[in-house]
Enzyme design. Structure first.
Site, PDB file in Angstrom:
ATOM      1  N   TYR A 164      41.356  25.138  83.922  1.00 22.20           N
ATOM      2  CA  TYR A 164      41.637  24.415  85.176  1.00 22.20           C
ATOM      3  C   TYR A 164      40.736  23.187  85.399  1.00 22.20           C
ATOM      4  O   TYR A 164      39.379  23.016  84.596  1.00 22.20           O
ATOM      5  CB  TYR A 164      40.936  25.192  86.590  1.00 22.20           C
ATOM      6  CG  TYR A 164      42.203  25.927  87.285  1.00 22.20           C
ATOM      7  CD1 TYR A 164      43.137  24.887  87.729  1.00 22.20           C
ATOM      8  CD2 TYR A 164      42.463  27.099  87.421  1.00 22.20           C
ATOM      9  CE1 TYR A 164      44.034  25.481  88.696  1.00 22.20           C
ATOM     10  CE2 TYR A 164      43.700  27.477  88.034  1.00 22.20           C
ATOM     11  CZ  TYR A 164      44.465  26.706  88.952  1.00 22.20           C
ATOM     12  OH  TYR A 164      45.526  27.230  89.512  1.00 22.20           O
TER      13      TYR A 164
ATOM     14  N   ASP B 143      32.251  30.116  88.721  1.00 21.43           N
ATOM     15  CA  ASP B 143      32.106  29.168  87.492  1.00 21.43           C
ATOM     16  C   ASP B 143      30.767  28.695  87.122  1.00 21.43           C
ATOM     17  O   ASP B 143      30.712  28.017  86.148  1.00 21.43           O
ATOM     18  CB  ASP B 143      33.334  27.958  87.741  1.00 21.43           C
ATOM     19  CG  ASP B 143      34.748  28.570  87.652  1.00 21.43           C
ATOM     20  OD1 ASP B 143      34.779  29.540  86.920  1.00 21.43           O
ATOM     21  OD2 ASP B 143      35.625  27.780  88.046  1.00 21.43           O
TER      22      ASP B 143
HETATM   23 CU   LIG Z   1      45.201  27.711  91.424  1.00 25.54          CU
END
Ligand SMILES: [Cu+2]
Ligand SMILES: *[C@@H]1O[C@H](CO)[C@@H](O)[C@H](O)[C@H]1NC(C)=O
Ligand SMILES: *[C@@H]1O[C@H](CO)[C@@H](O)[C@H](O)[C@H]1NC(C)=O
Length: 803
Positions: A491, A403
């Site tokens: 997320y 990320d």
């Molecule tokens: Cu997860």
């Protein structure tokens, strides 16, 4: 409202003698009346508003920022202006940029080399000059490439020098992070262009939606960069999977995906190389369209969903309401105001001192972490967040996200008081220059700092009985927490740096946010459960890597493990049983690690160990090395074979902890390019270890990896809850102090039963060290909702957005 309460100053009680004495009597009577009447409202009116402690908080940009402070907006502007003037760089403003121009991807502080910083901090040398690190995309060159520069000195730059990566003066253009300019091209040429032009009928018939002219029935997409390890050469390819554009799109995937080749700097040459439609694979849109028109494909129909407040994929309150009466959550009160101070990015609290910063590329970092004046760690920082998915379908199979590619430090856009951090938190800004804007972007609520009553005892003992004595001693584990929450597309990752009052530091990583499900198909069953009508939650592995540059009593450190073993001790003298001639018990052996290769810690249940750092020169008066101990509670095994596929980009994940000798050339375990670069990593962590240098009496860095496997389940809808998923590691003092330093706390409670000599009834001696029993105060009402109403940018800033 608060100002209507009578303002009284309790500090003056002692001084005011008889007058006050009379007042006390009066007040006591009044209070008694209040209590008898149980009139809560009246009771509140007598409590003063809690002290704000704001005089200890100065979060303004400082005129002379410290060596660790993020670039100020003025410095960011100066760097950008300087770059525009350099003809060799050919940089254009973000408003004029396209993939085939030279433009700035981001600018951030390049922290000076450690030797120079320590000379400044410890030996009063001048502060090393401040410099910026800049990443520039050179789409303007015949062979486009990425260049990294150091620019300085700040605040008035006069030079820029190439930062060499892996011995090279540039990074292949193939490895460029996901860039907005490229996305604009993808939308124009791939989605609205080719897919919609050739396949609008398929989109409308199959998915009841389209990319353009779509009204309320639009499509959107999610990208999966495919590692170069899949091709064995430098080539840039991404799967894009298509979703219905509703709240929240990630939970509304469609069985339609395209693989696009993105080589070069000309978006009109981006090329679809595979098309996935309803579990069937085609080599081009033309192939799909002709098969579709000739009824040679199994068709699918997925209606555009009606999304309202009760839809499973939204975050509105729904379901069984509770509590049944309007009862508010508990809140915390700071009766004497803030017990921490902030100046710029420097924080102090109960013997702790540290500097924090928010790296645009890698997120939160701490520097110069000291307890009672002694440095414990030079740096504690997040290095990388990874999530590797598995699937039958290609977009999720290749979804191995590394990320930092998304500039994660710029992805904490707004922490919400009362939900992300307690209302009484101090909110801290982060500043970035990103490709979307040539002007610095400031996110006011990127981090929060707060003192938290955990409600757990830090220590206690209750002794009851004639032989042991009657006493109690204990205190609460009140802590200071620095928090940020990085939202990387779907997320959300919560990071806490927690300072306890016994010299312990705790670092926590927690995941929440939306999962990334696939369209349900029987072939996906081994990768997840069907959790709603159309979707299956694919198994994935979250991993986090941290750098912990420990400096225990200086920079000359050793790493040793205490290895727990079992001995069969002679037992003939204690037992006559033939089966008990030996007695099995554990003991430990110190195992100092001499070189980097033997320092890699891979957890083994059969070989329990303590992990210790110390300085050979500093021992207790009993000859025991004064140490700090690392405890990792969030381990998970990276099970992929070493050097296979994408693993080559995240070699740090092989170890739960690796220990290397500090080097200015090994500042990060990962890189901005790691999502692509497995075929030829720009910064390969394993190479830090492979030269197998001595780590005896050296400046040491611990690289800690935590992780969690996630097999999504229905309760991950709408978003993943945090309980059970909290990963943490600790740095704990270990023979470092002569006793628990929390013994000095005056927030402790000690009680003892006292017997008089004359056999009269015992009395209880309660000691709150003068810090107990003060009146309560009323916390001030949060102004946050009003501020957001007036300035929606506080939460929904229109800076860089993803996807
Ligand atoms: Cu997860
Ligand atoms: C660069 O790209 C833009 C927009 O994509 C295009 O208009 C322009 O002609 C290109 N310039 C060159 C030199 O290729
Ligand atoms: C910091 O260290 C790196 C790596 O050795 C070196 O290239 C660079 O010149 C150093 N920077 C300064 C300001 O000394």
């Amino acid at each position: 409202m608060v100002s209507e309460y009578p303002q009284r100053r309790y500090g003056r009680w002692k001084e005011c003698g008889i007058v006050c004495g009379l007042l006390v009597v009066g007040l006591a009577v009044a209070l008694a009346v209040v209590l008898v009447l149980k009139n809560k409202e009246l009771e509140e009116k007598f409590a003063p508003p809690c002290a704000s402690g704001d005089e200890n908080i100065d979060i303004r940009e400082q005129d002379s920022p410290s060596v660790f402070s993020d670039l100020t907006t003025a410095e960011l502007r100066a760097v950008v202006d300087y770059l525009y003037q350099q003809s060799d760089l050919n940089v254009v403003k973000s408003s004029d940029a396209s993939l085939n121009t030279s433009y700035i991807y981001f600018v951030e502080l390049n922290v000076a080399n450690k030797t120079a910083v320590l000379n400044h901090l410890d030996n009063q040398a001048d502060a090393p000059e401040r410099r910026a690190k800049v990443v520039i995309f050179r789409g303007d060159l015949d062979v486009p490439r990425i260049e990294e520069y150091e620019v300085g000195p700040l605040p008035n730059p006069t030079f820029h020098t190439i930062i060499y990566r892996n011995g090279k003066d540039s990074v292949p253009f193939t490895y460029r992070p996901i860039t907005l300019k490229e996305f604009e091209g993808i939308v124009k040429y791939v989605f609205v262009g080719e897919i919609e032009q050739k396949g609008r009928r398929i989109l409308l018939e199959s998915f009841d939606a389209s990319f353009s002219d779509c009204g309320i029935k639009c499509l959107t997409f999610y990208p999966t960069p495919v590692s170069t390890s899949n091709y064995g050469k430098l080539t840039r390819n991404m799967w894009f999977w298509i979703n219905h554009d509703v709240k929240y799109y990630a939970l509304h995937p469609l069985d339609f995906k395209v693989l696009v080749n993105l080589d070069g700097a000309d978006p009109s040459k981006f090329k679809i190389t595979k098309v996935w439609y309803n579990q069937q694979l085609f080599n081009s849109m033309d192939d799909l369209v002709s098969a579709y028109e000739n009824n040679k494909v199994e068709k699918i129909v997925m209606k555009f969903p009606q999304v309202d407040e009760s839809t499973f994929s939204t975050l509105n309150q729904r379901g069984e309401p509770f509590p049944s009466k309007p009862l508010r959550s508990p809140i915390q009160v700071e009766p004497d105001g803030k017990r921490y101070t902030i100046k710029g990015q420097h924080v102090e609290y109960m013997g702790w001192a540290f500097e924090y910063r928010m790296s645009t590329n890698t997120g939160p970092m701490l520097f110069d972490v000291r307890y009672r004046g002694e440095r414990i760690a030079y740096e504690i920082s997040l290095q990388e967040i990874v999530v590797f998915y598995s699937a039958n379908n290609p977009s999720h199979r290749f979804a191995d996200f590394v990320d930092s590619v998304a500039l994660i430090g710029s992805l904490s856009k707004a922490l919400i008081p009362g939900a992300d951090c307690p209302d009484h938190s101090t909110f801290l800004p982060s500043r970035h220059v990103l490709e979307a804007s040539s002007e610095p972007v400031v996110y006011e609520n990127s981090l929060c700092l707060f003192e938290q009553a955990t409600g757990v005892p830090l220590r206690r003992h209750h002794s009851y009985g004639k032989h042991a004595g009657w006493f109690y001693g204990g205190m609460m584990d009140d802590v200071l927490i620095l928090r940020t929450v990085l939202t990387v597309a779907n997320y959300d990752y919560i990071f806490d740096f927690i300072f306890h009052q016994n010299g312990a530091i705790e670092v926590k990583a927690i995941s929440t946010g939306y999962i990334l499900p696939s369209v349900f198909s029987p072939l996906e069953k081994k990768y997840g459960f069907q959790i709603h009508d159309n979707i299956l939650g694919n198994v994935h592995h979250h991993m986090f890597n941290f750098k912990v540059d420990v400096d225990i009593l200086g920079t000359s450190n050793r790493f040793e493990t205490l290895d727990l073993k079992v001995e069969a001790a002679p037992n003939q003298m204690y037992s006559e049983l033939s089966s008990a001639q030996t007695y099995n018990q554990i003991y430990f052996q110190s195992n100092p690690r001499h070189t980097e290769k033997v320092a890699g810690y891979k957890f083994n249940f059969d070989q329990p160990k303590y992990l210790l750092f110390n300085n050979e020169q500093f021992k207790t008066k009993h000859g025991v090395p004064r140490s700090y101990r690392v405890v990792i509670n969030g381990m998970s095994k990276q099970t992929l074979p070493e050097n296979s596929g994408h693993e080559n980009s995240i070699t740090w994940s092989r170890y739960q902890m690796a220990v290397t000798k500090y080097k200015d050339t090994e500042k990060q375990s990962s890189s901005l390019y790691a999502i692509w670069d497995a075929v030829q990593p720009v910064n390969r962590f394993q190479s830090f270890i492979d030269d197998d240098e001595s780590i005896m009496d050296q400046d040491l860095v611990a690289w800690i990896t935590m992780g969690v496997h996630h097999i999504p389940h229905t309760e991950d809808l709408p978003v993943t809850p945090t309980p059970g998923g909290q990963l943490q590691f600790f740095l704990l003092p270990y023979n470092y102090f002569t006793e628990d330093p929390s013994s000095g706390s005056k927030n402790a409670i000690y009680m003892e039963l006292k017997y008089a000599s004359d056999n009269s009834a015992p009395t209880v001696d309660i000691n709150r060290y003068g810090y107990g029993g003060e009146p309560q105060c009323v916390p001030q009402k949060s102004k946050f909702d009003q501020q957001v109403a007036e300035d929606p940018d506080l939460v929904f800033s229109t800076g860089r957005t993803f996807g």
